[in-house]
Write a protein that holds these residues in place. Structure first.
Motif, PDB file in Angstrom:
ATOM      1  N   GLY A  70      -6.625   1.152  10.272  1.00  0.00           N
ATOM      2  CA  GLY A  70      -5.866   2.175  10.423  1.00  0.00           C
ATOM      3  C   GLY A  70      -5.298   2.696  11.583  1.00  0.00           C
ATOM      4  O   GLY A  70      -5.831   2.078  12.559  1.00  0.00           O
ATOM      5  N   SER A  71      -5.001   4.109  12.297  1.00  0.00           N
ATOM      6  CA  SER A  71      -3.758   3.456  13.514  1.00  0.00           C
ATOM      7  C   SER A  71      -3.272   5.934  12.954  1.00  0.00           C
ATOM      8  O   SER A  71      -3.871   6.250  12.050  1.00  0.00           O
ATOM      9  CB  SER A  71      -2.628   3.247  13.654  1.00  0.00           C
ATOM     10  N   ASN A  83       2.970  17.352  13.981  1.00  0.00           N
ATOM     11  CA  ASN A  83       3.997  16.292  13.644  1.00  0.00           C
ATOM     12  C   ASN A  83       3.479  14.537  14.449  1.00  0.00           C
ATOM     13  O   ASN A  83       2.567  14.549  15.599  1.00  0.00           O
ATOM     14  CB  ASN A  83       4.658  16.453  15.037  1.00  0.00           C
ATOM     15  N   GLY A  84       3.506  14.135  13.536  1.00  0.00           N
ATOM     16  CA  GLY A  84       3.019  12.632  13.270  1.00  0.00           C
ATOM     17  C   GLY A  84       2.459  12.040  11.968  1.00  0.00           C
ATOM     18  O   GLY A  84       2.490  12.266  11.519  1.00  0.00           O
ATOM     19  N   THR A  85       1.834  10.647  12.538  1.00  0.00           N
ATOM     20  CA  THR A  85       1.354  10.242  11.077  1.00  0.00           C
ATOM     21  C   THR A  85      -0.475   9.419  11.269  1.00  0.00           C
ATOM     22  O   THR A  85      -0.687   9.424  12.563  1.00  0.00           O
ATOM     23  CB  THR A  85       1.936   8.866  11.005  1.00  0.00           C
ATOM     24  N   LEU A  86      -1.163   9.871  10.665  1.00  0.00           N
ATOM     25  CA  LEU A  86      -2.423   9.389  10.293  1.00  0.00           C
ATOM     26  C   LEU A  86      -2.333   8.681   9.195  1.00  0.00           C
ATOM     27  O   LEU A  86      -2.256   8.847   7.848  1.00  0.00           O
ATOM     28  CB  LEU A  86      -3.623  10.424  10.518  1.00  0.00           C
ATOM     29  N   ASP A  87      -3.176   7.450   9.393  1.00  0.00           N
ATOM     30  CA  ASP A  87      -3.289   6.643   7.630  1.00  0.00           C
ATOM     31  C   ASP A  87      -4.762   6.094   8.107  1.00  0.00           C
ATOM     32  O   ASP A  87      -4.583   5.401   9.462  1.00  0.00           O
ATOM     33  CB  ASP A  87      -2.117   5.911   8.210  1.00  0.00           C
ATOM     34  N   VAL A  88      -5.446   5.694   7.340  1.00  0.00           N
ATOM     35  CA  VAL A  88      -7.043   5.580   7.897  1.00  0.00           C
ATOM     36  C   VAL A  88      -7.823   4.482   6.658  1.00  0.00           C
ATOM     37  O   VAL A  88      -7.485   5.768   5.364  1.00  0.00           O
ATOM     38  CB  VAL A  88      -7.526   6.920   8.459  1.00  0.00           C
ATOM     39  N   GLN A  89      -7.984   3.803   6.497  1.00  0.00           N
ATOM     40  CA  GLN A  89      -8.636   3.269   5.058  1.00  0.00           C
ATOM     41  C   GLN A  89      -9.580   2.765   4.985  1.00  0.00           C
ATOM     42  O   GLN A  89     -10.412   2.309   6.283  1.00  0.00           O
ATOM     43  CB  GLN A  89      -8.129   2.158   5.274  1.00  0.00           C
ATOM     44  N   SER A  90     -10.196   3.039   3.862  1.00  0.00           N
ATOM     45  CA  SER A  90     -12.012   1.804   3.536  1.00  0.00           C
ATOM     46  C   SER A  90     -11.748   1.356   2.598  1.00  0.00           C
ATOM     47  O   SER A  90     -11.807   2.113   1.381  1.00  0.00           O
ATOM     48  CB  SER A  90     -13.144   3.294   4.047  1.00  0.00           C
ATOM     49  N   GLY A  91     -12.318  -0.165   2.594  1.00  0.00           N
ATOM     50  CA  GLY A  91     -12.355  -0.541   1.130  1.00  0.00           C
ATOM     51  C   GLY A  91     -11.005  -0.258   1.121  1.00  0.00           C
ATOM     52  O   GLY A  91     -10.501  -0.027   1.306  1.00  0.00           O
ATOM     53  N   SER A  93      -9.976   2.731  -0.530  1.00  0.00           N
ATOM     54  CA  SER A  93      -9.963   4.429  -0.074  1.00  0.00           C
ATOM     55  C   SER A  93      -8.774   4.580   1.190  1.00  0.00           C
ATOM     56  O   SER A  93      -9.025   3.439   1.999  1.00  0.00           O
ATOM     57  CB  SER A  93     -10.635   5.075   0.277  1.00  0.00           C
ATOM     58  N   ARG A  94      -7.866   5.075   1.160  1.00  0.00           N
ATOM     59  CA  ARG A  94      -6.964   5.560   2.267  1.00  0.00           C
ATOM     60  C   ARG A  94      -6.612   6.988   2.280  1.00  0.00           C
ATOM     61  O   ARG A  94      -6.045   8.153   1.176  1.00  0.00           O
ATOM     62  CB  ARG A  94      -5.481   4.403   1.608  1.00  0.00           C
ATOM     63  N   LEU A  95      -6.724   7.686   3.486  1.00  0.00           N
ATOM     64  CA  LEU A  95      -6.522   9.218   3.626  1.00  0.00           C
ATOM     65  C   LEU A  95      -4.700   8.468   4.581  1.00  0.00           C
ATOM     66  O   LEU A  95      -4.979   8.489   5.622  1.00  0.00           O
ATOM     67  CB  LEU A  95      -6.920   9.486   4.258  1.00  0.00           C
ATOM     68  N   VAL A  96      -3.499   9.530   4.246  1.00  0.00           N
ATOM     69  CA  VAL A  96      -2.657   9.443   5.241  1.00  0.00           C
ATOM     70  C   VAL A  96      -1.788  11.274   5.185  1.00  0.00           C
ATOM     71  O   VAL A  96      -2.170  11.148   4.121  1.00  0.00           O
ATOM     72  CB  VAL A  96      -1.077   9.025   4.317  1.00  0.00           C
ATOM     73  N   VAL A  97      -2.084  11.228   6.506  1.00  0.00           N
ATOM     74  CA  VAL A  97      -1.378  12.608   6.910  1.00  0.00           C
ATOM     75  C   VAL A  97       0.031  11.954   7.405  1.00  0.00           C
ATOM     76  O   VAL A  97      -0.033  11.556   9.032  1.00  0.00           O
ATOM     77  CB  VAL A  97      -2.452  13.485   7.724  1.00  0.00           C
ATOM     78  N   GLU A  98       1.371  12.807   7.577  1.00  0.00           N
ATOM     79  CA  GLU A  98       2.386  13.015   7.643  1.00  0.00           C
ATOM     80  C   GLU A  98       2.896  14.281   7.747  1.00  0.00           C
ATOM     81  O   GLU A  98       3.131  15.000   7.459  1.00  0.00           O
ATOM     82  CB  GLU A  98       3.439  12.429   6.921  1.00  0.00           C
ATOM     83  N   GLY A  99       3.273  14.892   9.516  1.00  0.00           N
ATOM     84  CA  GLY A  99       3.336  15.696  10.365  1.00  0.00           C
ATOM     85  C   GLY A  99       4.864  15.739   9.938  1.00  0.00           C
ATOM     86  O   GLY A  99       5.152  15.238  10.908  1.00  0.00           O
TER      87      GLY A  99
END
Length: 110
Positions: A70-71, A83-91, A93-99
């Motif tokens: 992720g990053s 404002n911006g992006t968060l993208d993290v993964q585990s196996g 599963s993935r969580l993405v936040v886009e502001g």
């Protein structure tokens, strides 16, 4: 009568934090793994909320035997506007936040 506001204005510039498996000593055994990442933060606490940036890079390793990745490159404006992006993964599963910033919260979480 308008609400009273504090006059706080605290600043911070976090040094770049690098976490490596050997530097993480308090992970419960059930979460055992090897985690690597670089985290940078900076900002100001204002009367209207934080004005802060967060950068997360080189996320890697494993947690509970699952690969991590992720990053993030986020800015939080006063009023808690993302404002911006968060993208993290585990196996799998993935969580993405886009502001999208602006004058009000406009974010998508998936």
């Amino acid at each position: 009568m308008p609400a009273a506001r504090s006059r706080c204005n605290r600043r911070w510039a976090g040094p770049s934090r690098q976490a490596r498996t050997s530097s993480i000593r308090r992970i419960p055994r059930r979460l055992a793994g090897a985690i690597d990442f670089i985290l940078d933060t900076a900002g100001t606490q204002t009367a209207d909320g934080p004005d802060a940036s967060l950068t997360l890079a080189k996320v890697g390793g494993t947690l509970r035997g699952k690969p991590l990745g992720g990053s993030a490159d986020l800015h939080l404006q006063p009023g808690y506007i993302v404002n911006g992006t968060l993208d993290v993964q585990s196996g799998g599963s993935r969580l993405v936040v886009e502001g999208r910033g602006g004058t009000q919260t406009n974010a998508q979480i998936r």
